[in-house]
Scaffold this motif. Structure first.
Motif, mmCIF file in Angstrom:
data_model
loop_
_atom_site.group_PDB
_atom_site.id
_atom_site.type_symbol
_atom_site.label_atom_id
_atom_site.label_comp_id
_atom_site.label_asym_id
_atom_site.label_seq_id
_atom_site.Cartn_x
_atom_site.Cartn_y
_atom_site.Cartn_z
ATOM 1 N N THR A 141 7.380 5.521 -14.237
ATOM 2 C CA THR A 141 6.489 6.433 -14.951
ATOM 3 C C THR A 141 5.041 6.317 -14.483
ATOM 4 N N SER A 142 4.750 5.511 -13.482
ATOM 5 C CA SER A 142 3.383 5.368 -13.007
ATOM 6 C C SER A 142 3.005 6.553 -12.130
ATOM 7 N N SER A 143 1.747 6.597 -11.733
ATOM 8 C CA SER A 143 1.282 7.666 -10.863
ATOM 9 C C SER A 143 1.337 7.249 -9.396
ATOM 10 N N LEU A 144 2.143 6.250 -9.106
ATOM 11 C CA LEU A 144 2.411 5.831 -7.727
ATOM 12 C C LEU A 144 3.890 6.037 -7.444
ATOM 13 N N ASN A 145 4.191 6.671 -6.336
ATOM 14 C CA ASN A 145 5.564 6.774 -5.885
ATOM 15 C C ASN A 145 5.757 5.671 -4.850
ATOM 16 N N VAL A 146 6.507 4.632 -5.198
ATOM 17 C CA VAL A 146 6.715 3.475 -4.326
ATOM 18 C C VAL A 146 8.144 3.525 -3.796
ATOM 19 N N THR A 147 8.278 3.533 -2.468
ATOM 20 C CA THR A 147 9.593 3.561 -1.840
ATOM 21 C C THR A 147 9.664 2.498 -0.747
ATOM 22 N N ASN A 148 10.884 2.221 -0.322
ATOM 23 C CA ASN A 148 11.129 1.303 0.788
ATOM 24 C C ASN A 148 10.508 -0.076 0.545
ATOM 25 N N LEU A 149 10.564 -0.545 -0.694
ATOM 26 C CA LEU A 149 9.990 -1.841 -1.060
ATOM 27 C C LEU A 149 10.922 -2.959 -0.618
ATOM 28 N N LYS B 77 6.567 -5.231 2.035
ATOM 29 C CA LYS B 77 6.253 -3.931 2.619
ATOM 30 C C LYS B 77 6.735 -2.822 1.703
ATOM 31 N N ALA B 78 6.019 -1.718 1.741
ATOM 32 C CA ALA B 78 6.395 -0.544 0.954
ATOM 33 C C ALA B 78 5.645 0.667 1.494
ATOM 34 N N ASP B 79 6.129 1.823 1.090
ATOM 35 C CA ASP B 79 5.408 3.076 1.300
ATOM 36 C C ASP B 79 5.008 3.561 -0.076
ATOM 37 N N ILE B 80 3.744 3.907 -0.251
ATOM 38 C CA ILE B 80 3.308 4.439 -1.546
ATOM 39 C C ILE B 80 2.639 5.794 -1.336
ATOM 40 N N VAL B 81 2.842 6.650 -2.322
ATOM 41 C CA VAL B 81 2.201 7.957 -2.340
ATOM 42 C C VAL B 81 1.591 8.126 -3.731
ATOM 43 N N PRO B 82 0.261 8.077 -3.831
ATOM 44 C CA PRO B 82 -0.374 8.266 -5.144
ATOM 45 C C PRO B 82 -0.232 9.718 -5.624
ATOM 46 N N ASP B 83 0.002 9.898 -6.916
ATOM 47 C CA ASP B 83 0.054 11.227 -7.524
ATOM 48 C C ASP B 83 -1.319 11.689 -7.986
ATOM 49 N N LYS B 84 -2.341 10.856 -7.735
ATOM 50 C CA LYS B 84 -3.728 11.214 -8.025
ATOM 51 C C LYS B 84 -4.616 10.358 -7.124
ATOM 52 N N ASP B 85 -5.878 10.711 -7.020
ATOM 53 C CA ASP B 85 -6.820 9.936 -6.219
ATOM 54 C C ASP B 85 -7.168 8.634 -6.925
ATOM 55 N N TYR B 86 -7.235 7.546 -6.169
ATOM 56 C CA TYR B 86 -7.658 6.246 -6.678
ATOM 57 C C TYR B 86 -8.823 5.757 -5.840
ATOM 58 N N LYS C 39 -1.032 11.415 -0.112
ATOM 59 C CA LYS C 39 -1.024 10.839 1.239
ATOM 60 C C LYS C 39 -0.205 9.553 1.249
ATOM 61 N N THR C 40 0.723 9.431 2.189
ATOM 62 C CA THR C 40 1.552 8.231 2.303
ATOM 63 C C THR C 40 0.717 7.079 2.847
ATOM 64 N N ILE C 41 0.843 5.934 2.189
ATOM 65 C CA ILE C 41 0.142 4.718 2.610
ATOM 66 C C ILE C 41 1.197 3.667 2.930
ATOM 67 N N LYS C 42 1.134 3.123 4.134
ATOM 68 C CA LYS C 42 2.022 2.027 4.539
ATOM 69 C C LYS C 42 1.391 0.724 4.067
ATOM 70 N N VAL C 43 2.079 0.016 3.200
ATOM 71 C CA VAL C 43 1.564 -1.216 2.605
ATOM 72 C C VAL C 43 2.273 -2.412 3.235
ATOM 73 N N THR C 44 1.489 -3.397 3.642
ATOM 74 C CA THR C 44 2.028 -4.684 4.069
ATOM 75 C C THR C 44 1.207 -5.761 3.396
ATOM 76 N N GLY C 45 1.774 -6.362 2.361
ATOM 77 C CA GLY C 45 1.101 -7.428 1.635
ATOM 78 C C GLY C 45 1.533 -8.779 2.152
ATOM 79 N N ASN C 46 0.607 -9.695 2.206
ATOM 80 C CA ASN C 46 0.892 -11.039 2.694
ATOM 81 C C ASN C 46 1.055 -12.007 1.533
ATOM 82 N N GLY C 47 2.169 -12.745 1.564
ATOM 83 C CA GLY C 47 2.428 -13.760 0.554
ATOM 84 C C GLY C 47 2.576 -15.113 1.207
#
Length: 146
Positions: free
Chosen positions: A39-47, A60-69, A102-110
Protein backbone atom coordinates in the motif's frame (compact mmCIF):
# COMPACT_ATOMS: atom_id res chain seq x y z
CA UNK A 1 49.81 34.86 13.44
CA UNK A 2 49.24 31.34 14.85
CA UNK A 3 45.83 32.37 16.23
CA UNK A 4 44.75 33.54 12.76
CA UNK A 5 45.76 30.21 11.18
CA UNK A 6 43.89 28.25 13.85
CA UNK A 7 40.79 30.40 13.34
CA UNK A 8 40.94 29.91 9.56
CA UNK A 9 41.38 26.15 9.91
CA UNK A 10 38.44 25.92 12.34
CA UNK A 11 36.28 28.00 10.00
CA UNK A 12 37.11 25.74 7.04
CA UNK A 13 36.35 22.60 9.08
CA UNK A 14 33.05 24.09 10.22
CA UNK A 15 32.03 24.97 6.66
CA UNK A 16 33.00 21.50 5.41
CA UNK A 17 30.95 19.93 8.21
CA UNK A 18 27.87 21.98 7.35
CA UNK A 19 28.18 21.12 3.65
CA UNK A 20 28.67 17.41 4.40
CA UNK A 21 25.64 17.25 6.70
CA UNK A 22 23.34 19.17 4.36
CA UNK A 23 24.36 16.99 1.40
CA UNK A 24 23.65 13.77 3.28
CA UNK A 25 20.24 14.51 4.71
CA UNK A 26 18.01 16.22 2.13
CA UNK A 27 14.89 18.10 3.11
CA UNK A 28 12.82 14.92 3.52
CA UNK A 29 9.13 15.64 3.32
CA UNK A 30 6.93 13.59 5.59
CA UNK A 31 4.77 11.12 3.73
CA UNK A 32 1.01 11.05 4.22
CA UNK A 33 1.15 7.32 3.51
CA UNK A 34 2.69 5.73 6.63
CA UNK A 35 1.76 2.17 5.76
CA UNK A 36 4.11 -0.52 4.57
CA UNK A 37 4.35 -3.18 1.85
CA UNK A 38 1.99 -3.08 -1.11
CA UNK A 39 0.00 0.00 0.00
CA UNK A 40 3.01 2.35 -0.08
CA UNK A 41 3.73 4.84 -2.82
CA UNK A 42 6.78 2.83 -3.89
CA UNK A 43 6.55 -0.01 -6.35
CA UNK A 44 9.39 -2.35 -5.30
CA UNK A 45 10.23 -5.29 -7.55
CA UNK A 46 13.06 -7.77 -8.04
CA UNK A 47 14.07 -7.53 -4.36
CA UNK A 48 16.93 -9.91 -3.56
CA UNK A 49 20.01 -10.47 -1.38
CA UNK A 50 23.39 -11.24 -2.91
CA UNK A 51 26.18 -12.55 -0.66
CA UNK A 52 29.55 -10.96 -1.37
CA UNK A 53 31.39 -13.13 1.19
CA UNK A 54 33.21 -12.02 4.35
CA UNK A 55 29.95 -10.84 6.01
CA UNK A 56 29.18 -8.44 3.16
CA UNK A 57 25.84 -8.48 1.34
CA UNK A 58 24.16 -6.45 -1.37
CA UNK A 59 20.40 -5.96 -1.33
CA UNK A 60 19.15 -5.12 -4.81
CA UNK A 61 15.79 -3.95 -6.06
CA UNK A 62 14.06 -1.87 -8.69
CA UNK A 63 11.80 0.86 -7.33
CA UNK A 64 9.36 3.14 -9.07
CA UNK A 65 7.95 5.97 -6.92
CA UNK A 66 4.25 6.80 -7.43
CA UNK A 67 5.05 10.40 -6.45
CA UNK A 68 8.09 12.68 -6.28
CA UNK A 69 10.34 12.30 -3.23
CA UNK A 70 13.02 14.74 -2.21
CA UNK A 71 14.81 11.92 -0.36
CA UNK A 72 14.66 8.13 -0.07
CA UNK A 73 16.79 5.74 1.95
CA UNK A 74 16.97 2.01 2.60
CA UNK A 75 17.59 0.41 6.00
CA UNK A 76 18.50 -3.25 6.50
CA UNK A 77 17.76 -5.18 9.70
CA UNK A 78 19.32 -8.65 9.84
CA UNK A 79 18.06 -11.68 11.84
CA UNK A 80 19.39 -15.19 12.43
CA UNK A 81 17.39 -18.42 12.03
CA UNK A 82 15.91 -18.12 15.55
CA UNK A 83 14.69 -14.58 14.86
CA UNK A 84 17.34 -12.87 17.00
CA UNK A 85 18.58 -9.50 15.81
CA UNK A 86 22.09 -9.69 14.35
CA UNK A 87 22.76 -6.20 13.03
CA UNK A 88 21.27 -3.03 11.49
CA UNK A 89 22.56 -1.11 8.52
CA UNK A 90 20.84 2.21 9.01
CA UNK A 91 21.95 3.82 5.76
CA UNK A 92 22.43 1.03 3.25
CA UNK A 93 21.39 3.21 0.30
CA UNK A 94 19.95 6.66 -0.34
CA UNK A 95 19.06 9.07 -3.12
CA UNK A 96 17.89 12.67 -3.42
CA UNK A 97 15.15 13.85 -5.80
CA UNK A 98 13.47 10.58 -6.79
CA UNK A 99 10.97 11.34 -9.57
CA UNK A 100 7.51 9.86 -9.94
CA UNK A 101 7.33 7.05 -12.49
CA UNK A 102 11.08 6.72 -13.03
CA UNK A 103 12.70 3.33 -12.36
CA UNK A 104 15.56 3.46 -9.87
CA UNK A 105 18.06 0.60 -9.62
CA UNK A 106 18.86 0.17 -5.93
CA UNK A 107 21.95 -1.56 -4.58
CA UNK A 108 22.22 -1.33 -0.81
CA UNK A 109 25.32 -2.44 1.03
CA UNK A 110 25.03 -4.55 4.17
CA UNK A 111 27.93 -5.44 6.43
CA UNK A 112 27.49 -7.70 9.45
CA UNK A 113 29.95 -7.04 12.23
CA UNK A 114 29.65 -10.43 13.98
CA UNK A 115 30.14 -14.07 13.01
CA UNK A 116 26.42 -14.89 12.83
CA UNK A 117 24.83 -16.10 9.61
CA UNK A 118 21.67 -14.21 8.63
CA UNK A 119 18.50 -16.09 7.75
CA UNK A 120 16.34 -13.10 6.84
CA UNK A 121 16.51 -9.36 6.45
CA UNK A 122 13.89 -6.64 6.85
CA UNK A 123 14.21 -4.14 4.01
CA UNK A 124 12.72 -0.78 4.88
CA UNK A 125 12.44 2.39 2.78
CA UNK A 126 12.03 5.81 4.36
CA UNK A 127 11.32 9.22 2.86
CA UNK A 128 13.20 10.95 5.68
CA UNK A 129 16.33 10.18 7.63
CA UNK A 130 15.95 6.96 9.69
CA UNK A 131 15.79 7.90 13.35
CA UNK A 132 17.63 5.08 15.10
CA UNK A 133 15.17 2.41 16.13
CA UNK A 134 11.88 3.93 15.00
CA UNK A 135 10.56 1.80 12.15
CA UNK A 136 7.06 3.32 12.23
CA UNK A 137 7.94 5.94 9.61
CA UNK A 138 8.83 3.37 6.95
CA UNK A 139 6.94 3.86 3.70
CA UNK A 140 7.77 0.30 2.62
CA UNK A 141 8.82 -2.84 4.51
CA UNK A 142 9.41 -6.36 3.31
CA UNK A 143 11.16 -9.34 4.88
CA UNK A 144 13.18 -11.56 2.57
CA UNK A 145 15.01 -14.82 3.16
CA UNK A 146 18.79 -14.79 2.77
Amino acid sequence: MVKNKVAIILAVILIMGVVAISGCTGSGSSSDNETTDSTSSLNVTNLRVVSEGYSMYKVKADIVPDKDYSYLEMVLIWYDASGALIDKNSLAWNINDASEGKTIKVTGNGFLSGDETPAKVDVLFFDSVFSGGDESGAIYKETIEV
